[in-house]
Design a protein around this motif. Structure first.
Motif, PDB file in Angstrom:
ATOM      1  N   ASN A  48      33.536   7.261   8.369  1.00 53.75           N
ATOM      2  CA  ASN A  48      33.065   6.083   7.640  1.00 53.75           C
ATOM      3  C   ASN A  48      32.017   6.531   6.636  1.00 53.75           C
ATOM      4  O   ASN A  48      30.982   7.089   7.001  1.00 53.75           O
ATOM      5  CB  ASN A  48      32.468   5.039   8.584  1.00 53.75           C
ATOM      6  N   TRP A  49      32.291   6.307   5.370  1.00 51.54           N
ATOM      7  CA  TRP A  49      31.448   6.756   4.271  1.00 51.54           C
ATOM      8  C   TRP A  49      30.839   5.523   3.601  1.00 51.54           C
ATOM      9  O   TRP A  49      31.520   4.779   2.919  1.00 51.54           O
ATOM     10  CB  TRP A  49      32.301   7.573   3.296  1.00 51.54           C
ATOM     11  N   PHE A  50      29.550   5.313   3.830  1.00 49.28           N
ATOM     12  CA  PHE A  50      28.841   4.173   3.267  1.00 49.28           C
ATOM     13  C   PHE A  50      27.887   4.686   2.190  1.00 49.28           C
ATOM     14  O   PHE A  50      26.990   5.476   2.482  1.00 49.28           O
ATOM     15  CB  PHE A  50      28.066   3.433   4.358  1.00 49.28           C
ATOM     16  N   GLN A  51      28.076   4.239   0.938  1.00 50.82           N
ATOM     17  CA  GLN A  51      27.358   4.818  -0.193  1.00 50.82           C
ATOM     18  C   GLN A  51      26.785   3.732  -1.097  1.00 50.82           C
ATOM     19  O   GLN A  51      27.457   2.747  -1.429  1.00 50.82           O
ATOM     20  CB  GLN A  51      28.290   5.718  -1.013  1.00 50.82           C
ATOM     21  N   GLN A  52      25.543   3.934  -1.499  1.00 51.91           N
ATOM     22  CA  GLN A  52      24.887   3.031  -2.438  1.00 51.91           C
ATOM     23  C   GLN A  52      25.172   3.484  -3.861  1.00 51.91           C
ATOM     24  O   GLN A  52      25.094   4.676  -4.180  1.00 51.91           O
ATOM     25  CB  GLN A  52      23.378   3.002  -2.192  1.00 51.91           C
ATOM     26  N   GLN A  53      25.488   2.527  -4.752  1.00 55.25           N
ATOM     27  CA  GLN A  53      25.692   2.863  -6.152  1.00 55.25           C
ATOM     28  C   GLN A  53      24.362   2.921  -6.897  1.00 55.25           C
ATOM     29  O   GLN A  53      23.321   2.513  -6.392  1.00 55.25           O
ATOM     30  CB  GLN A  53      26.636   1.852  -6.803  1.00 55.25           C
ATOM     31  N   ALA A  54      24.429   3.455  -8.118  1.00 53.74           N
ATOM     32  CA  ALA A  54      23.202   3.713  -8.879  1.00 53.74           C
ATOM     33  C   ALA A  54      22.407   2.451  -9.180  1.00 53.74           C
ATOM     34  O   ALA A  54      21.183   2.505  -9.325  1.00 53.74           O
ATOM     35  CB  ALA A  54      23.541   4.445 -10.182  1.00 53.74           C
ATOM     36  N   ASN A  55      23.070   1.285  -9.251  1.00 51.11           N
ATOM     37  CA  ASN A  55      22.345   0.052  -9.568  1.00 51.11           C
ATOM     38  C   ASN A  55      21.553  -0.488  -8.384  1.00 51.11           C
ATOM     39  O   ASN A  55      20.776  -1.429  -8.526  1.00 51.11           O
ATOM     40  CB  ASN A  55      23.310  -1.023 -10.088  1.00 51.11           C
ATOM     41  N   GLY A  56      21.747   0.098  -7.200  1.00 53.72           N
ATOM     42  CA  GLY A  56      20.999  -0.316  -6.029  1.00 53.72           C
ATOM     43  C   GLY A  56      21.481  -1.593  -5.386  1.00 53.72           C
ATOM     44  O   GLY A  56      20.973  -1.999  -4.333  1.00 53.72           O
ATOM     45  N   ILE A  57      22.466  -2.250  -5.980  1.00 57.03           N
ATOM     46  CA  ILE A  57      22.965  -3.533  -5.474  1.00 57.03           C
ATOM     47  C   ILE A  57      24.341  -3.393  -4.839  1.00 57.03           C
ATOM     48  O   ILE A  57      24.619  -3.970  -3.792  1.00 57.03           O
ATOM     49  CB  ILE A  57      23.025  -4.578  -6.614  1.00 57.03           C
ATOM     50  N   ASP A  58      25.205  -2.622  -5.483  1.00 55.51           N
ATOM     51  CA  ASP A  58      26.583  -2.471  -5.023  1.00 55.51           C
ATOM     52  C   ASP A  58      26.722  -1.267  -4.100  1.00 55.51           C
ATOM     53  O   ASP A  58      26.043  -0.249  -4.277  1.00 55.51           O
ATOM     54  CB  ASP A  58      27.535  -2.321  -6.213  1.00 55.51           C
ATOM     55  N   PHE A  59      27.637  -1.395  -3.142  1.00 53.06           N
ATOM     56  CA  PHE A  59      27.858  -0.347  -2.145  1.00 53.06           C
ATOM     57  C   PHE A  59      29.353  -0.109  -1.964  1.00 53.06           C
ATOM     58  O   PHE A  59      30.172  -1.004  -2.168  1.00 53.06           O
ATOM     59  CB  PHE A  59      27.247  -0.744  -0.790  1.00 53.06           C
ATOM     60  N   TYR A  60      29.675   1.120  -1.576  1.00 51.32           N
ATOM     61  CA  TYR A  60      31.026   1.453  -1.144  1.00 51.32           C
ATOM     62  C   TYR A  60      31.022   1.615   0.378  1.00 51.32           C
ATOM     63  O   TYR A  60      30.146   2.276   0.935  1.00 51.32           O
ATOM     64  CB  TYR A  60      31.507   2.766  -1.778  1.00 51.32           C
ATOM     65  N   ASN A  61      32.008   1.025   1.018  1.00 52.51           N
ATOM     66  CA  ASN A  61      32.222   1.230   2.440  1.00 52.51           C
ATOM     67  C   ASN A  61      33.646   1.769   2.595  1.00 52.51           C
ATOM     68  O   ASN A  61      34.624   1.020   2.476  1.00 52.51           O
ATOM     69  CB  ASN A  61      32.041  -0.065   3.225  1.00 52.51           C
ATOM     70  N   ARG A  62      33.772   3.070   2.870  1.00 55.22           N
ATOM     71  CA  ARG A  62      35.072   3.730   2.832  1.00 55.22           C
ATOM     72  C   ARG A  62      35.509   4.142   4.237  1.00 55.22           C
ATOM     73  O   ARG A  62      34.755   4.773   4.973  1.00 55.22           O
ATOM     74  CB  ARG A  62      35.025   4.960   1.917  1.00 55.22           C
ATOM     75  N   ASP A  63      36.744   3.795   4.581  1.00 53.69           N
ATOM     76  CA  ASP A  63      37.381   4.230   5.818  1.00 53.69           C
ATOM     77  C   ASP A  63      38.299   5.402   5.478  1.00 53.69           C
ATOM     78  O   ASP A  63      39.224   5.266   4.677  1.00 53.69           O
ATOM     79  CB  ASP A  63      38.185   3.097   6.450  1.00 53.69           C
ATOM     80  N   ILE A  64      38.050   6.552   6.122  1.00 47.42           N
ATOM     81  CA  ILE A  64      38.718   7.791   5.717  1.00 47.42           C
ATOM     82  C   ILE A  64      39.377   8.451   6.919  1.00 47.42           C
ATOM     83  O   ILE A  64      38.743   8.681   7.951  1.00 47.42           O
ATOM     84  CB  ILE A  64      37.708   8.767   5.085  1.00 47.42           C
ATOM     85  N   LEU A  65      40.660   8.750   6.768  1.00 46.41           N
ATOM     86  CA  LEU A  65      41.374   9.580   7.737  1.00 46.41           C
ATOM     87  C   LEU A  65      41.294  11.014   7.234  1.00 46.41           C
ATOM     88  O   LEU A  65      41.644  11.293   6.083  1.00 46.41           O
ATOM     89  CB  LEU A  65      42.832   9.143   7.851  1.00 46.41           C
ATOM     90  N   ARG A  66      40.854  11.927   8.100  1.00 44.37           N
ATOM     91  CA  ARG A  66      40.568  13.300   7.666  1.00 44.37           C
ATOM     92  C   ARG A  66      41.361  14.299   8.504  1.00 44.37           C
ATOM     93  O   ARG A  66      41.318  14.287   9.730  1.00 44.37           O
ATOM     94  CB  ARG A  66      39.075  13.566   7.809  1.00 44.37           C
ATOM     95  N   LEU A  67      42.102  15.184   7.817  1.00 47.28           N
ATOM     96  CA  LEU A  67      42.881  16.243   8.458  1.00 47.28           C
ATOM     97  C   LEU A  67      42.408  17.585   7.916  1.00 47.28           C
ATOM     98  O   LEU A  67      42.400  17.814   6.703  1.00 47.28           O
ATOM     99  CB  LEU A  67      44.370  16.060   8.173  1.00 47.28           C
ATOM    100  N   SER A  68      42.009  18.492   8.832  1.00 46.74           N
ATOM    101  CA  SER A  68      41.414  19.763   8.435  1.00 46.74           C
ATOM    102  C   SER A  68      42.099  20.920   9.147  1.00 46.74           C
ATOM    103  O   SER A  68      42.413  20.829  10.340  1.00 46.74           O
ATOM    104  CB  SER A  68      39.913  19.784   8.750  1.00 46.74           C
ATOM    105  N   PHE A  69      42.300  22.009   8.402  1.00 43.87           N
ATOM    106  CA  PHE A  69      42.877  23.233   8.949  1.00 43.87           C
ATOM    107  C   PHE A  69      41.859  24.366   8.791  1.00 43.87           C
ATOM    108  O   PHE A  69      41.398  24.645   7.678  1.00 43.87           O
ATOM    109  CB  PHE A  69      44.178  23.592   8.224  1.00 43.87           C
TER     110      PHE A  69
END
Length: 252
Positions: free
Chosen positions: A219-240
């Motif tokens: 879960n990637w929760f990120q604040q944008q530069a304007n300080g008001i808007d945010f991203y809430n990202r659900d990520i499936l991750r596969l690593s080798f």
């Protein structure tokens, strides 16, 4: 010590949830990350860990980021390592529906230290990292050959590994729990000193002494530069993961 670790994890999770539900302008996105992680072990003290990772949006399907990273690691003291590295980053627009397909390169040198401790039923790691960010200069919606310094970014990651299955004195399946918080530093940073928080849960399967596969949710929760808007990202991750051990091959 165990109580301190549990309290630290709870604090990180609580703060993350408060930040998510305490804001209104949140953009939800779904992504898939796939990565290849070769590690070159030279001797007991030196190793080079690299990474190639592709990140794509799922709704709609669109490339988001592509990165190439390498860190040269040096064993410092017992349970401590230091590292210095460099990342080449290609950043597509954060909106997968946009018609602007310009990918912006970023150069990202970094330095850091990491501490790892093993206990009876789990292990704990603390990683401290400082990185500088340089973005390609854009003029009239076209990339130039020049780069401009953006800001510094501090990262702290707490990781806990729980072995679930053992065979022949080696951990074969490991449950990984991680929480990483990132902060921006610089004159250009006005409203987003807090950059992002990443909570991760994954299963790490060791195929043999040189190969491992990991599948997890981030879960990637990120604040944008304007300080008001945010991203809430659900990520499936596969690593080798692939270890190339020059130390053992030299001895043979």
């Amino acid at each position: 010590m165990k109580n301190r670790i549990e309290k630290a994890v709870l604090v990180f999770l609580l703060l993350s949830q408060i930040a998510i539900f305490g804001q209104k302008n949140i953009i939800h996105q779904k992504l898939f990350w796939i990565g290849y992680y070769p590690a070159f072990v030279f001797n007991e003290n030196w190793s080079l860990k690299s990474e190639i990772q592709e990140r794509v949006f799922l709704e709609p399907f669109q490339q988001h980021q592509l990165l190439f990273r390498s860190d040269l690691e040096r064993k410092l003291l017992e349970n401590w390592i230091g590292f210095v590295g460099f990342t080449f980053f290609l950043q597509s627009p954060n909106n997968p529906c946009t018609k602007n397909m310009l990918m912006v390169p970023e150069l990202r040198p970094n330095i850091g230290i990491q501490n790892s401790q093993k206990y009876a039923f789990f292990s704990v790691s603390h990683r401290y990292k400082l990185e500088a960010r340089f973005f390609a200069l854009i003029k009239e919606n076209e990339l130039t050959d020049n780069y401009v310094f953006s800001n510094l970014r501090m990262r702290y990651q707490l990781g806990i590994d729980f072995p679930l299955y053992k065979k022949e004195q080696s951990d074969k399946i490991i449950l990984k729990v991680k929480d990483e918080v990132l902060f921006n530093i610089g004159n250009k940073i006005v409203k987003n000193t807090f950059d992002q928080n990443r909570i991760y849960l994954g299963l790490h399967t060791i195929v043999n002494s040189n190969v491992a596969v990991e599948l997890g949710y981030l879960n990637w929760f990120q604040q944008q530069a304007n300080g008001i808007d945010f991203y809430n990202r659900d990520i499936l991750r596969l690593s080798f993961f692939h270890k190339i051990d020059f130390k053992n091959s030299t001895n043979e």
